[in-house]
Design a protein around this motif. Structure first.
Motif, PDB file in Angstrom:
ATOM      1  N   THR A 160       0.881  -1.162   0.000  1.00 36.62           N
ATOM      2  CA  THR A 160       0.000   0.000   0.000  1.00 36.62           C
ATOM      3  C   THR A 160       0.917   1.209   0.000  1.00 36.62           C
ATOM      4  OG1 THR A 160      -1.739  -1.146   1.228  1.00 36.62           O
ATOM      5  CG2 THR A 160      -1.786   1.267   1.258  1.00 36.62           C
ATOM      6  N   VAL A 161       0.876   2.005  -1.054  1.00 37.01           N
ATOM      7  CA  VAL A 161       1.874   3.059  -1.232  1.00 37.01           C
ATOM      8  C   VAL A 161       1.884   4.021  -0.051  1.00 37.01           C
ATOM      9  CG1 VAL A 161       2.646   4.961  -2.694  1.00 37.01           C
ATOM     10  CG2 VAL A 161       1.755   2.867  -3.735  1.00 37.01           C
ATOM     11  N   GLY A 162       0.709   4.450   0.394  1.00 37.28           N
ATOM     12  CA  GLY A 162       0.647   5.388   1.509  1.00 37.28           C
ATOM     13  C   GLY A 162       1.230   4.816   2.784  1.00 37.28           C
ATOM     14  N   GLU A 163       1.009   3.545   3.018  1.00 32.19           N
ATOM     15  CA  GLU A 163       1.565   2.894   4.205  1.00 32.19           C
ATOM     16  C   GLU A 163       3.089   2.880   4.132  1.00 32.19           C
ATOM     17  OE1 GLU A 163       0.765  -1.235   6.736  1.00 32.19           O
ATOM     18  OE2 GLU A 163       0.170  -1.097   4.628  1.00 32.19           O
ATOM     19  N   LEU A 164       3.619   2.622   2.959  1.00 31.97           N
ATOM     20  CA  LEU A 164       5.064   2.605   2.771  1.00 31.97           C
ATOM     21  C   LEU A 164       5.650   4.000   2.984  1.00 31.97           C
ATOM     22  CD1 LEU A 164       7.463   0.788   1.941  1.00 31.97           C
ATOM     23  CD2 LEU A 164       7.019   1.450  -0.423  1.00 31.97           C
ATOM     24  N   VAL A 165       4.984   5.023   2.437  1.00 28.31           N
ATOM     25  CA  VAL A 165       5.461   6.398   2.583  1.00 28.31           C
ATOM     26  C   VAL A 165       5.504   6.799   4.051  1.00 28.31           C
ATOM     27  CG1 VAL A 165       4.887   8.822   2.125  1.00 28.31           C
ATOM     28  CG2 VAL A 165       4.741   7.123   0.289  1.00 28.31           C
ATOM     29  N   MET A 166       4.461   6.510   4.781  1.00 27.12           N
ATOM     30  CA  MET A 166       4.425   6.921   6.184  1.00 27.12           C
ATOM     31  C   MET A 166       5.357   6.091   7.044  1.00 27.12           C
ATOM     32  SD  MET A 166       0.457   8.060   6.598  1.00 27.12           S
ATOM     33  CE  MET A 166      -0.311   8.418   5.028  1.00 27.12           C
ATOM     34  N   GLY A 167       5.560   4.842   6.653  1.00 27.08           N
ATOM     35  CA  GLY A 167       6.547   4.031   7.356  1.00 27.08           C
ATOM     36  C   GLY A 167       7.949   4.568   7.175  1.00 27.08           C
ATOM     37  N   ALA A 168       8.175   5.273   6.073  1.00 32.56           N
ATOM     38  CA  ALA A 168       9.475   5.897   5.819  1.00 32.56           C
ATOM     39  C   ALA A 168       9.524   7.326   6.367  1.00 32.56           C
ATOM     40  CB  ALA A 168       9.764   5.908   4.315  1.00 32.56           C
ATOM     41  N   GLN A 169       8.583   7.680   7.233  1.00 30.67           N
ATOM     42  CA  GLN A 169       8.508   8.980   7.891  1.00 30.67           C
ATOM     43  C   GLN A 169       8.157  10.105   6.915  1.00 30.67           C
ATOM     44  OE1 GLN A 169      11.870   9.644  10.673  1.00 30.67           O
ATOM     45  NE2 GLN A 169      12.418   7.496  10.340  1.00 30.67           N
ATOM     46  N   GLY A 170       7.336   9.789   5.917  1.00 34.80           N
ATOM     47  CA  GLY A 170       6.943  10.779   4.928  1.00 34.80           C
ATOM     48  C   GLY A 170       6.143  11.910   5.531  1.00 34.80           C
ATOM     49  N   THR A 171       6.356  13.114   4.999  1.00 37.16           N
ATOM     50  CA  THR A 171       5.640  14.294   5.487  1.00 37.16           C
ATOM     51  C   THR A 171       4.488  14.696   4.577  1.00 37.16           C
ATOM     52  OG1 THR A 171       7.245  15.733   4.358  1.00 37.16           O
ATOM     53  CG2 THR A 171       7.667  15.200   6.678  1.00 37.16           C
ATOM     54  N   PHE A 172       4.466  14.147   3.335  1.00 38.65           N
ATOM     55  CA  PHE A 172       3.373  14.488   2.417  1.00 38.65           C
ATOM     56  C   PHE A 172       3.019  13.261   1.602  1.00 38.65           C
ATOM     57  CE2 PHE A 172       1.230  15.885  -1.347  1.00 38.65           C
ATOM     58  CZ  PHE A 172       0.623  17.095  -1.063  1.00 38.65           C
ATOM     59  N   PHE A 173       1.729  12.900   1.661  1.00 42.29           N
ATOM     60  CA  PHE A 173       1.235  11.828   0.809  1.00 42.29           C
ATOM     61  C   PHE A 173      -0.159  12.193   0.323  1.00 42.29           C
ATOM     62  CE2 PHE A 173      -1.379   7.988   0.214  1.00 42.29           C
ATOM     63  CZ  PHE A 173      -0.705   7.471  -0.892  1.00 42.29           C
ATOM     64  N   ALA A 174      -0.375  12.028  -0.979  1.00 46.90           N
ATOM     65  CA  ALA A 174      -1.688  12.265  -1.583  1.00 46.90           C
ATOM     66  C   ALA A 174      -1.978  11.141  -2.565  1.00 46.90           C
ATOM     67  CB  ALA A 174      -1.729  13.614  -2.285  1.00 46.90           C
ATOM     68  N   ARG A 175      -3.256  10.989  -2.880  1.00 45.33           N
ATOM     69  CA  ARG A 175      -3.666   9.970  -3.857  1.00 45.33           C
ATOM     70  C   ARG A 175      -4.726  10.569  -4.773  1.00 45.33           C
ATOM     71  NH1 ARG A 175      -5.911   6.065  -0.634  1.00 45.33           N
ATOM     72  NH2 ARG A 175      -4.030   4.814  -0.372  1.00 45.33           N
ATOM     73  N   VAL A 176      -4.579  10.322  -6.067  1.00 45.03           N
ATOM     74  CA  VAL A 176      -5.552  10.799  -7.058  1.00 45.03           C
ATOM     75  C   VAL A 176      -5.831   9.664  -8.032  1.00 45.03           C
ATOM     76  CG1 VAL A 176      -4.873  13.228  -6.894  1.00 45.03           C
ATOM     77  CG2 VAL A 176      -3.688  11.720  -8.515  1.00 45.03           C
TER      78      VAL A 176
END
Length: 340
Positions: A160-176
């Motif tokens: 799940t892309v968003g889960e991966l981004v936040m697991g990597a301490q991401g500060t911005f995630f969006a989905r379209v």
């Protein structure tokens, strides 16, 4: 600070003279149009944009935009873009990549550019398949997906892309999704404003090798019930009747109907993309039908120091404290000898 333009730019200013060679009906066409619409709105001079890509159908993007660009090698777009951004802070750097390019061979670079929070914008085209190499399963293909490389169905758990981004301490995630080009432009404008790494997952249809991959959330009969459009400060309401919402229950997020079982509008969560704790953002990113709608829009946009700024601060501090200010200072420092 990236130099802004006083000239009024239009979509045509960013349109390339190259023939667009994506397949007719490919979702990439709508995404390209959205990008051409949003670049003039950002307000930078045209020569201040640089689009970096890896390998894949999505990675043809640099050819189709009238900006500076680099068509890199497979999985290395994020690494190349890191060098571009750190060398030239007067460039707005955009990365075009796919679910295979960044999540498979480029997975290491992907998580680390996010962890560092470099000020770049990652556009991750997700069609849940390898399209350029003719239909093998990718890291986002659902379990059981029958492809040329999984004729009995894949047995791998998808990212799940968003889960991966936040697991990597991401500060911005969006989905379209490619069926909403105007909304894509709206979200990309928010990504451009973010100071740090922005990741926009773009759900995109491959008409040849994975047609209908996102049909379960995009078909006209069901999309209102299966899409939750998030906007900052607004309650999380969706549905054909506009009476369904997301609230926080005892076991996490849950779907409720306003007007039933005593549920009122006050029970519905109000979206706050800026909260530092990613807990709710992670739950939103993981939602999917049939139990939940899929969340679209900016899910997370939290403030944090960017790698660029921290690097500048580190260099400035070291310059102030370092006694060496020139090559002559360096050559005459420490132990020296006169050789006759």
């Amino acid at each position: 600070m990236i130099e802004r333009t006083t000239e009024k730019l239009t979509k045509q200013d960013f349109a390339s003279d190259q023939m667009v060679k994506w397949c007719p009906g490919c979702g990439d066409h709508a995404i390209l149009s959205a990008i051409e619409n949003v670049f003039p709105q950002i307000g930078y001079k045209k020569e201040k944009f640089c689009v970096v890509s890896g390998i894949g159908c999505s990675s043809r993007l640099p050819y189709y935009l009238n900006t500076y660009g680099i068509h890199g090698i497979h999985g290395r777009a994020n690494a190349i873009a890191t060098g571009v951004r750190l060398f030239n802070r007067n460039l707005s750097v955009w990365i075009a990549t796919g679910d295979g390019d960044s999540l498979a061979i480029g997975g290491n670079h992907f998580v680390h550019i996010i962890r560092r929070n470099l000020d770049v914008n990652i556009l991750l085209f997700n069609n849940e398949i390898y399209g350029l190499t003719k239909g093998q399963y990718s890291p986002t293909s659902p379990m059981g997906k029958i492809t040329k490389s999984s004729p009995q169905g894949t047995i791998e758990h998808p990212f799940t892309v968003g889960e991966l981004v936040m697991g990597a301490q991401g500060t911005f995630f969006a989905r379209v999704i490619d069926t909403h080009p105007k909304f894509i432009s709206e979200v990309l404008l928010e990504a451009a404003k973010h100071d740090g790494t922005s990741v926009v997952e773009m759900l995109q249809n491959c008409v040849i090798f994975n047609d209908g991959a996102h049909k379960y959330i995009s078909d006209k009969d069901n999309r209102e019930d299966r899409q939750l459009i998030l906007r900052q400060g607004e309650p999380m309401i969706f549905g054909k009747e506009g009476n369904k919402g997301i609230r926080m229950g005892q076991n996490g997020l849950e779907v409720v109907t306003i007007g039933e079982d005593g549920v009122t509008i006050d029970d519905i969560l109000v979206h706050d993309m800026t909260r530092q704790d990613p807990g709710v953002h992670l739950m939103l990113a993981k939602m999917k039908p049939p139990q939940f709608p899929i969340a679209l829009g900016v899910i997370r946009s939290a403030d944090a120091a960017s790698y660029d700024q921290l690097m500048d601060d580190l260099i400035a501090t070291h310059i102030q404290s370092c006694p060496i200010h020139s090559v002559d200072d360096l050559l005459n420092s420490g132990d020296t000898w006169d050789v006759e």
